[in-house]
Scaffold this active site. Structure first.
Site, PDB file in Angstrom:
ATOM      1  N   THR A  69       0.883  -1.429  -0.254  1.00  0.00           N
ATOM      2  CA  THR A  69       0.247   0.176  -0.060  1.00  0.00           C
ATOM      3  C   THR A  69       1.194   0.959  -0.153  1.00  0.00           C
ATOM      4  O   THR A  69       1.781   0.907   0.691  1.00  0.00           O
ATOM      5  CB  THR A  69      -1.001  -0.062   1.177  1.00  0.00           C
ATOM      6  N   LYS A 129      -6.948  10.049  -2.461  1.00  0.00           N
ATOM      7  CA  LYS A 129      -7.147   8.959  -3.229  1.00  0.00           C
ATOM      8  C   LYS A 129      -7.604   9.935  -4.902  1.00  0.00           C
ATOM      9  O   LYS A 129      -8.719  10.242  -4.614  1.00  0.00           O
ATOM     10  CB  LYS A 129      -8.396   8.216  -2.780  1.00  0.00           C
ATOM     11  N   TRP A 174      -3.844   5.844  -4.759  1.00  0.00           N
ATOM     12  CA  TRP A 174      -3.413   6.967  -3.905  1.00  0.00           C
ATOM     13  C   TRP A 174      -2.157   7.838  -4.983  1.00  0.00           C
ATOM     14  O   TRP A 174      -1.786   7.384  -5.174  1.00  0.00           O
ATOM     15  CB  TRP A 174      -2.454   6.455  -2.731  1.00  0.00           C
ATOM     16  N   GLU A 215      -5.018  -3.301   4.492  1.00  0.00           N
ATOM     17  CA  GLU A 215      -4.467  -4.207   5.348  1.00  0.00           C
ATOM     18  C   GLU A 215      -5.389  -4.763   6.253  1.00  0.00           C
ATOM     19  O   GLU A 215      -5.142  -5.367   6.866  1.00  0.00           O
ATOM     20  CB  GLU A 215      -3.907  -3.060   6.206  1.00  0.00           C
TER      21      GLU A 215
HETATM   22  P1  ADP Z   1      -9.057  -0.044  -1.320  1.00  0.00           P
HETATM   23  O1  ADP Z   1      -8.962  -1.245  -2.908  1.00  0.00           O
HETATM   24  O2  ADP Z   1     -10.278  -0.914  -0.949  1.00  0.00           O
HETATM   25  O3  ADP Z   1      -9.650   1.172  -1.498  1.00  0.00           O
HETATM   26  P2  ADP Z   1      -6.900   0.993  -0.192  1.00  0.00           P
HETATM   27  O4  ADP Z   1      -5.814   0.634   0.833  1.00  0.00           O
HETATM   28  O5  ADP Z   1      -6.174   1.219  -1.558  1.00  0.00           O
HETATM   29  O6  ADP Z   1      -7.783  -0.248  -0.147  1.00  0.00           O
HETATM   30  O7  ADP Z   1      -7.908   2.299   0.598  1.00  0.00           O
HETATM   31  C1  ADP Z   1      -8.161   2.226   1.465  1.00  0.00           C
HETATM   32  C2  ADP Z   1      -8.586   3.743   2.007  1.00  0.00           C
HETATM   33  O8  ADP Z   1      -9.566   4.010   0.925  1.00  0.00           O
HETATM   34  C3  ADP Z   1      -9.631   3.849   3.174  1.00  0.00           C
HETATM   35  O9  ADP Z   1      -8.336   3.827   4.564  1.00  0.00           O
HETATM   36  C4  ADP Z   1     -10.281   4.981   3.062  1.00  0.00           C
HETATM   37  O10 ADP Z   1      -9.708   6.140   3.089  1.00  0.00           O
HETATM   38  C5  ADP Z   1     -10.597   4.872   1.572  1.00  0.00           C
HETATM   39  N1  ADP Z   1     -12.089   4.066   1.279  1.00  0.00           N
HETATM   40  C6  ADP Z   1     -11.941   2.854   1.052  1.00  0.00           C
HETATM   41  N2  ADP Z   1     -13.546   3.436   1.278  1.00  0.00           N
HETATM   42  C7  ADP Z   1     -14.018   4.101   1.180  1.00  0.00           C
HETATM   43  C8  ADP Z   1     -15.937   4.338   0.945  1.00  0.00           C
HETATM   44  N3  ADP Z   1     -16.592   3.477   0.649  1.00  0.00           N
HETATM   45  N4  ADP Z   1     -15.765   6.252   1.792  1.00  0.00           N
HETATM   46  C9  ADP Z   1     -14.926   6.251   2.119  1.00  0.00           C
HETATM   47  N5  ADP Z   1     -13.375   6.887   2.086  1.00  0.00           N
HETATM   48  C10 ADP Z   1     -12.961   4.690   1.263  1.00  0.00           C
END
Ligand code: ADP
Length: 547
Positions: A188, A442, A447, A333
């Site tokens: 990540t 994001k 990211w 994570e």
């Molecule tokens: P993913 O692929 O599930 O997005 P990441 O580790 O790249 O996993 O990102 C996780 C982060 O993305 C979370 O800690 C949060 O900040 C943001 N995030 C994920 N889902 C949501 C959601 N439904 N609403 C708002 N923020 C979200």
């Protein structure tokens, strides 16, 4: 004295999912838009198992992969990627899924850090591989995921996937070992510094897949047709490659073709019932449907996560297209599942506007995920629907630490993981994210490290200070705005800063907006006050340039 139960202590092995799929759902298909040709490829779970056993033999005999070795993939969603998921982990090695959108410098770092022995890649990434291969001495084998006929696309010495497995026997017995053995590695790259590796185990992945299978979660059975738009390099495509085979659902794999037109075509052709992905993708599909007067009537549910579900998107899909939008929240994570939004019986009587308010929440805690919210001092806050605090989680599919000991500061002394999200919970366990304490942006589900961006910008000779903040964007949910305090007497030239950043960060990291400020707001500890910047620029609108 404790009395132990008398149940068999069978280790949870990922290969058991594939064996089950081939035995009990042998005719069920994986349909792939082949990355190398765009053609449609069909293969059932029986054949997938046979080919995965051939792959297992090839990994061991031809590539010398042993238990504990890391094998990387840089690939789209496809039947071959499924085979690699099961084949690599099935022999006790670790499948490391690499996000191709990372900067090549980061990729080189990551492949070295992971000590990858072999890399499997799709043809779209041939130029990327040619650019990095000579800097990856630990990688002994490069394998193009296609037939020999496509090898001309790569300059790096490599072999083709189909030839690698083609001559191999499909006679293979999956080994059984400790269920805590590492199965997958996903870095990540959210916060500052080097990316951090999350190392999943067989046990955690199976428990996560079981949790996904619940009806209020993904809940897709043997009659379901599942299209994961979320890539397999994003937290295991949210666990779908495991949950789909466990339940015998049909898988539709879009390869690189993630635009509205292609997604619509696949949905129609395969009668897809369930799709999962980030909001940007659904915006693209929506635009296509609107402009071409098309429908997606086979779809029952859309799982949307990675960023908050925009209200306009929810209304458009539900009201116009009759598709249920279901928001989920999680992170790398967390394997990634944490919360999924599913209504409770008491919500049945709500009017539409009240219902929408609930649907815009990130969702309800899934069994298996422990959560608490704490204030800045670490004091636990009540689930009263208004006390907002830092979200901490724990559970059998949540990281207990990062690969090779990185990022220890993200874990509390009493064993909780600090998510970097800020939220409140209500008395039904519905979580609403209000903010993010981690300093990241994001964009379209990917990211951007604001701190890395600032550090690079501050290398520009005219820049005294620079702060990157994520601002709302209609297409990408968030894009970076770079606020710059120029050196005394220096020109305020946004274009020159953009040009300066061009060879230092990935292209899509380049800020869409660069604004100059006379005096950067600075907090008591000497840090740039981003909260203040967000306030100053709260009405900021990005110039109408597509990122
Ligand atoms: P993913 O692929 O599930 O997005 P990441 O580790 O790249 O996993 O990102 C996780 C982060 O993305 C979370 O800690 C949060 O900040 C943001 N995030 C994920 N889902 C949501 C959601 N439904 N609403 C708002 N923020 C979200």
């Amino acid at each position: 004295m404790t009395m132990h139960g008398l149940m068999m202590d069978c280790p949870l092995m990922i290969s058991d999912i594939l064996v089950h799929a081939s035995k009990c759902h042998g005719d069920q298909e994986i349909v792939t838009r082949l990355p190398e040709s765009g053609q449609t490829h069909r293969q059932n779970y029986r054949t997938t198992h046979e080919r995965t056993k051939q792959l297992a033999n090839a990994l061991i005999e031809d590539l010398g992969i042993e238990q504990g070795d890391v094998v990387s993939t840089i690939a789209w969603n496809s039947h071959r990627h499924i085979e690699l998921y099961y084949g690599i982990s099935g022999i006790g090695a670790v499948v490391h899924t690499v996000n191709p959108r990372l900067d090549p410098k980061q990729l080189i770092w990551m492949l070295a850090h992971a000590e990858a022995k072999a890399v499997f890649f799709d043809i779209q990434f041939a130029p990327l591989i040619d650019g990095i291969a000579q800097h990856c001495p630990n990688v002994k084998h490069w394998i193009l995921m296609a037939e020999d006929a496509h090898l001309g696309a790569v300059q790096t010495e490599c072999r083709s996937y189909e030839t690698l497995i083609g001559g191999k026997s499909s006679d293979f017995t999956w080994p059984v070992f400790d269920e805590r053995t590492a199965l997958g590695l996903c870095y990540t790259s959210g916060t500052t510094g080097d990316p951090k590796g999350v190392l999943y185990s067989h046990r955690s992945s199976i428990l996560h897949a079981l949790a996904c299978s619940a009806s209020d979660v993904i809940g897709v059975g043997a009659s379901g047709v599942l299209l994961p738009v979320v890539p397999m390099f994003h937290v295991n495509a949210w666990g779908i490659p495991y949950a789909a085979l466990m339940n015998g659902a049909k898988l539709v794999m879009p390869g690189p073709q993630l635009d509205g037109e292609n997604l619509h075509a696949m949905i129609e052709e395969e009668e897809v019932s369930y799709v999962a992905g980030v909001p940007t993708v659904w915006l693209g599909l929506l635009n296509y449907l609107e402009q071409n007067n098309k429908r997606i009537d086979s779809i029952k549910r859309v799982l949307i996560g990675g960023s908050a579900l925009p209200e306009a998107l929810l209304r458009a899909y539900e009201d116009k297209y009759g598709v249920t939008m279901q928001q989920g929240w999680g992170m790398t994570e967390m394997s990634p599942l944490g919360t999924v939004n599913a209504a409770l019986p008491k919500h049945g009587d709500l009017d539409r506007e009240e219902e929408i308010k609930i649907k815009l929440k990130q969702g309800r805690l899934v069994f298996g995920v422990g959560m608490r919210i704490v204030d800045d001092e670490g004091k636990e806050l009540p689930w009263d629907g208004e006390s907002s605090g830092h979200v901490q989680v724990r559970g059998p599919w949540i990281a207990s630490g990062y690969f090779k000991g990185a990022g220890a500061e993200s874990f509390t002394e009493d064993g909780w993981f600090m998510t970097g999200d800020v939220a409140y919970l209500d008395s039904d366990g519905f979580m609403t994210i209000t903010d993010r304490s981690k300093d990241v942006i994001k964009s379209g589900g990917e990211w951007i490290s604001s701190i890395d961006l600032e550090n690079e910008a501050m290398g520009h000779p005219d820049v005294e200070m620079a702060a990157a903040v994520g601002m709302p964007h209609p297409k990408w949910q968030e894009r970076p705005l770079l606020v710059v305090q120029a050196k005394a007497g220096a020109p305020k030239d946004a274009e020159s800063i953009r040009a300066f950043l061009a060879d230092k960060v990935a292209k899509w990291w380049i800020p869409d907006g660069i604004e100059f400020i006379d005096a950067m707001p600075i907090g008591a500890t000497g840090k740039m006050l981003k909260t203040k910047l967000r306030e100053i620029y709260k009405d900021y609108e990005f110039p109408a340039v597509d990122a």
